[in-house]
Design a protein around this motif. Structure first.
Motif, short mmCIF file in Angstrom:
data_model
loop_
_atom_site.label_atom_id
_atom_site.label_comp_id
_atom_site.label_asym_id
_atom_site.label_seq_id
_atom_site.Cartn_x
_atom_site.Cartn_y
_atom_site.Cartn_z
N SER A 125 0.85 -1.18 0.00
CA SER A 125 0.00 0.00 0.00
C SER A 125 0.89 1.23 0.00
O SER A 125 2.03 1.19 0.48
N PHE A 126 0.37 2.35 -0.54
CA PHE A 126 1.14 3.59 -0.57
C PHE A 126 0.18 4.77 -0.53
O PHE A 126 -0.09 5.42 -1.52
N PRO A 127 -0.37 5.08 0.65
CA PRO A 127 -1.32 6.19 0.79
C PRO A 127 -0.73 7.50 0.28
O PRO A 127 0.43 7.83 0.55
N ASN A 128 -1.52 8.23 -0.47
CA ASN A 128 -1.13 9.54 -1.00
C ASN A 128 0.15 9.48 -1.82
O ASN A 128 0.93 10.44 -1.88
N GLY A 129 0.40 8.33 -2.47
CA GLY A 129 1.55 8.20 -3.34
C GLY A 129 2.87 8.07 -2.62
O GLY A 129 3.94 8.25 -3.23
N LYS A 130 2.85 7.75 -1.31
CA LYS A 130 4.07 7.65 -0.53
C LYS A 130 4.14 6.30 0.17
O LYS A 130 3.15 5.80 0.71
N LEU A 131 5.34 5.72 0.14
CA LEU A 131 5.62 4.54 0.96
C LEU A 131 6.36 5.04 2.20
O LEU A 131 7.50 5.48 2.12
N SER A 132 5.67 4.99 3.35
CA SER A 132 6.23 5.51 4.60
C SER A 132 6.42 4.36 5.57
O SER A 132 5.46 3.67 5.91
N LEU A 133 7.66 4.16 6.00
CA LEU A 133 7.98 3.08 6.93
C LEU A 133 8.67 3.68 8.15
O LEU A 133 9.40 4.67 8.04
#
Length: 877
Positions: free
Chosen positions: A463-471
């Motif tokens: 998944s990548f909400p709002n076009g971002k992969l945040s870890l």
């Protein structure tokens, strides 16, 4: 939910009269959210933990506000102190100057005006966690498990009614005491509890939060403990009860058992309730003593003036990284570890002390215990810096992502048991865990002073909400000051890609495993789940059995097929991964065949009716193929429920299962095979005084649902357990023993069958309705109560007793027929509302046996593995 409700998102929730004036736009600050998930302030409630679910909070709905106000504030609210406890705002209850904060994708802060009103402008749509900081001890409580998270939607105003009340510590009192000052391990602790409601209102759904520090020596974690909750208190009521639990094994190594709990409604969020603390010493096991000191004169011994007091020592199992014990040296420099097992350990010093060399860290414990002098030196604690980076700043959604986490120890001591706690939900790391020893449940690694280590994992974007992969994640090691401050995070841009998925479905009527003319499967429902972001699509096959999904999100998919006439597309377990990427379409071929249940039959029979623990059991398995075609790769899937007390449990299965483990068994058309399986009876069979063997058989039985099943069991006598709980008539059906519902001084029987069984044990409830059976052979039983009482429902009165365990239950009954007592038996003293009859009835009256005689016979039958076991041959399918 407590009737003293807290935060509610509805203008009509408390039917209150709000001030009619429109408040001026409040002063507000907004800051962008950092990459990592922010930790809430320490003065607010912690994140929720698993608790019995209270009734849901009232539904949230947008308030009807004037258009001009909606343009200014999309979150409005009122804050008041419910001084009279009537659940609504009255004149003079508005709270002025209260601090309100919203935590979410952005942070917002404001204060309430003279009318208690507040508002937030420009709050982005999303979910927010509200926090309140009030004067004079007033608290806005959280009434449900989600903490009344606030959801803000676009083009709507969300209205909040924040009701403050006095802290729970002022509303009710709790006391707790242990029955002894010292215990031996193994043993049991009795904890006496008393709760008193100091208000004129009912307080409901009180629950405990014990052992927040997650100590191994903590009390208050047993099942019997939590069966007392949630607890309700009527106005002015005092409720008392006693729970019994095992002395924790960790208490043996720590030397003390500790009860440390806070109580409140929805205690996972609310932490302002009354607390209890009790402690007792625990002895047993092997002892080891070390003396800590500085060898200032280098004479290789610790003199009287060289001892070090107040040094914290942690003892670790070096193989698995588990903390065994923690001690602090006394004024004489001594540290005494109790309850150890013989073996090798590693000692770790916290704070600014360290051992002079690696050899000092070794602790060798023999069967006789041990003692040693340990030389110390000053050293700065471990200090870790952690960074995370992606291998690329930008990805397409179908690409594999690599993440590197780099750790450097800038301190003067080794970081012991270093582990990573990741929050990588949006990145699928697959199985097994790629972090290895530094995974959150792993043994950890050691990072020496000055050392830099890099840990790398790779995964597919989920998944990548709002076009971002945040870890993000955080690190943990022995003595870390604050794990929340040792976090790492990274973010990368992701561009959506799409691909095509299609295929053909056919019905393999001649079982040659290839599609022949006329085998096309038309009008088949095809469903696909997966992709990044996750989605669901469906279609039906055309006249040629073909289907396609065009331009669906890239990613992994699961594809299922539903055919008419009972035909099934089976899983072959090791099939290729269905992964959609840009470019050439993925093409699948789905072969449908008849259900395995139409072809296969299975039986299992144990060679004996009674076993002992560790004895080899022989299982005769007969598999038959009634079809006119071959069925291959038949394997066994046993103990699906994961009980652990069955044959065939675990993965991989015991070697005695042969080809039924993984290779599989092949049956020709019409063939029957007999397979002998051998496996030792597991020690866990003692839990129920039974060993079970329950298996499913089919090609790839672990993945397909149309399996054939077989079952058998045998007795494993020897284990006994206990059963306890209140006897009561639950008039209001709230599953709580309320005042006046307990049934005291009444006989209760345990029987092998509710109607036709023998009595195995009997007891009499005490004045408060408490019932307890001890020393009962492990197994399944039915409780029957003297007098005009009966259990309700098909499984009412059914109990399972496990060896070496106390099963906690509630003996709930309803009024029933007044049946004559057993012939030759003694009714004993009747109490409660029994009326003097006996509902043990049907069976005992028919047999005419005495209670004592039948009880002895039943106990012997159960204890030695007979009774129902030899009344009829076991069922197999």
């Amino acid at each position: 939910m407590t009737t003293a409700a807290a935060l509610v998102f509805s203008t009509a929730a408390f039917a209150q009269d709000e001030p009619t004036s429109t408040p001026p736009a409040p002063t507000e600050t907004t800051t962008p959210a950092p990459v990592e998930t922010p930790a809430p302030p320490t003065s607010t409630e912690p994140a929720p933990t698993s608790e019995p679910a209270p009734p849901p909070a009232p539904a949230q709905q947008p308030a009807q506000q004037p258009a001009q106000q909606q343009a200014q504030n999309n979150v409005t609210g009122v804050l008041y102190a419910d001084k009279n406890g009537n659940g609504q705002q009255d004149p003079g209850e508005a709270i002025s100057g209260g601090k309100i904060a919203l935590w979410g994708s952005t942070r917002h802060e404001t204060t309430s005006d003279a009318d208690g009103k507040f508002g937030f402008a420009g709050v982005a749509p999303g979910t927010y966690n509200p926090f309140y900081e009030l004067q004079d001890g007033w608290v806005v409580h959280r009434p449900d498990l989600n903490g009344n998270m606030l959801t803000v939607t676009a083009n709507a105003t969300t209205h909040v009614v924040a009701r403050a009340e006095r802290p729970y510590s002022e509303q009710f009192e709790v006391s707790a005491s242990l029955d002894r000052d010292s215990y031996e391990y193994p043993g049991f602790v009795k904890i006496a509890m008393a709760f008193t409601n100091n208000t004129d209102r009912r307080i409901a759904h009180i629950g405990p939060q014990c052992n927040r520090a997650n100590k191994q020596n903590a009390l208050g974690n047993s099942a019997e403990w939590y069966l007392q909750f949630p607890l309700s208190l009527e106005p002015g009521q005092t409720r008392k009860f006693t729970v019994t639990e095992k002395v924790p094994q960790g208490a043996l190594t720590e030397g003390v058992a500790t009860l440390d709990c806070v109580f409140a409604p929805n205690s996972g969020w609310n932490t302002d309730g009354p607390s209890v603390f009790a402690q007792a010493t625990v002895v047993g096991g092997i002892n080891y003593t070390m003396v800590l000191g500085q060898d200032k004169n280098a004479n290789q011994r610790i003199d009287a003036d060289e001892t070090v007091s107040g040094a914290q020592v942690v003892l670790l199992d070096p193989k698995v990284g588990v903390q065994i014990a923690e001690r602090t040296s006394g004024a004489d420099g001594k540290v005494v570890f109790t309850g150890l097992k013989a073996g090798e350990y590693r000692a770790v010093l916290l704070g600014s002390w360290d051992f002079t060399d690696e050899g000092q860290k070794l602790v060798q414990v023999t069967e006789q215990g041990g003692a040693s002098d340990k030389f110390l030196k000053f050293a700065s604690p471990p200090s870790l810096t952690t960074t995370m980076k992606f291998d690329k700043p930008r990805y397409e959604s179908h690409e594999i992502v690599r993440v590197d986490v780099t750790v450097t120890n800038k301190g003067g001591k080794t970081a012991e048991r270093f582990r990573l706690f990741d929050s990588f939900y949006d990145l699928d790391l697959g199985y097994p865990n790629q972090w290895g020893d530094v995974r959150r449940d792993g043994p950890g690694v050691r990072i020496a002073p000055g050392e830099t280590r890099t840990f790398s994992v790779s995964g597919k974007i989920r998944s990548f909400p709002n076009g971002k992969l945040s870890l993000w994640g955080m690190v943990e090691y022995i003595g870390v000051p604050n794990p929340g401050n040792n976090s790492f995070s990274a973010q990368a841009e992701v561009v959506q890609t799409n691909g095509d998925l299609g295929g053909v479905v056919y019905i393999d009527r001649n079982h040659n495993k290839r599609q022949d003319p006329g085998e096309e499967a038309a009008d088949v429902l095809v469903e696909a789940n997966g992709g990044a972001p996750y989605g669901y699509v469906k279609t039906t096959t055309d006249a040629n059995g073909r289907y396609s999904f065009k331009n669906i999100p890239s990613g992994n998919y699961w594809v299922g097929y539903t055919l008419a006439g009972g035909w099934i597309v089976h899983s072959e377990g090791d099939g290729p991964e269905i992964r959609v990427t840009p470019g050439a379409p993925v093409q699948l071929t789905a072969r449908a065949e008849r259900p395995y249940t139409e072809a296969l039959r299975a039986t299992m029979v144990l060679d004996k009716s009674v076993y002992s623990i560790g004895e080899e059991a022989k299982v005769t398995i007969t598999l038959s193929n009634r079809a006119d075609y071959e069925v291959g790769r038949i394997i066994a899937a046993c103990d699906r429920a994961g009980n652990g007390n069955q044959l065939g449990s675990g993965w991989p299965m015991a070697e005695g299962w042969g080809d039924l483990r993984e290779t599989g068994v092949t049956l020709a058309a019409g063939e029957t095979k007999t397979i002998i399986v051998k496996e030792k009876v597991p020690a866990t069979a003692r839990w129920e005084n039974r060993v079970h063997v329950a298996c499913d058989f089919a090609p790839w039985a672990g993945w397909n649902y149309d399996v054939v099943s077989a079952y058998d069991w045998a007795s494993v006598p020897g284990g006994t357990g206990s059963l306890a709980g209140p006897l009561a008539y639950d008039r209001n059906k709230n599953f709580v023993v309320d005042p006046g519902e307990a049934i005291g001084n009444t006989r209760v029987f345990l029987m092998t069958d509710r109607e036709f069984g023998g009595i195995v044990a009997e007891t009499v409830s005490d004045a408060e309705g408490n019932v307890r059976f001890d020393g009962v052979p492990a197994g399944d039983y039915w409780s029957v109560v003297d007098g005009p009482w009966k259990s309700e429902g098909e499984w009412g009165g059914h109990h399972q007793i496990l060896a070496d365990q106390l099963a906690r239950t509630s003996f709930f009954v309803v009024p029933g027929p007044d049946v004559a007592p057993p012939a030759g038996g003694d009714n004993g003293q009747q109490g409660g509302q029994s009326g003097g009859g006996s509902s043990t009835g049907g069976a005992l009256a028919k047999t005419g046996a005495s209670v004592l005689g039948l009880g002895v016979v039943a106990v012997l039958l159960v204890a030695f593995g007979f009774g129902a076991r030899i009344a009829g041959r076991r069922k197999t399918s």
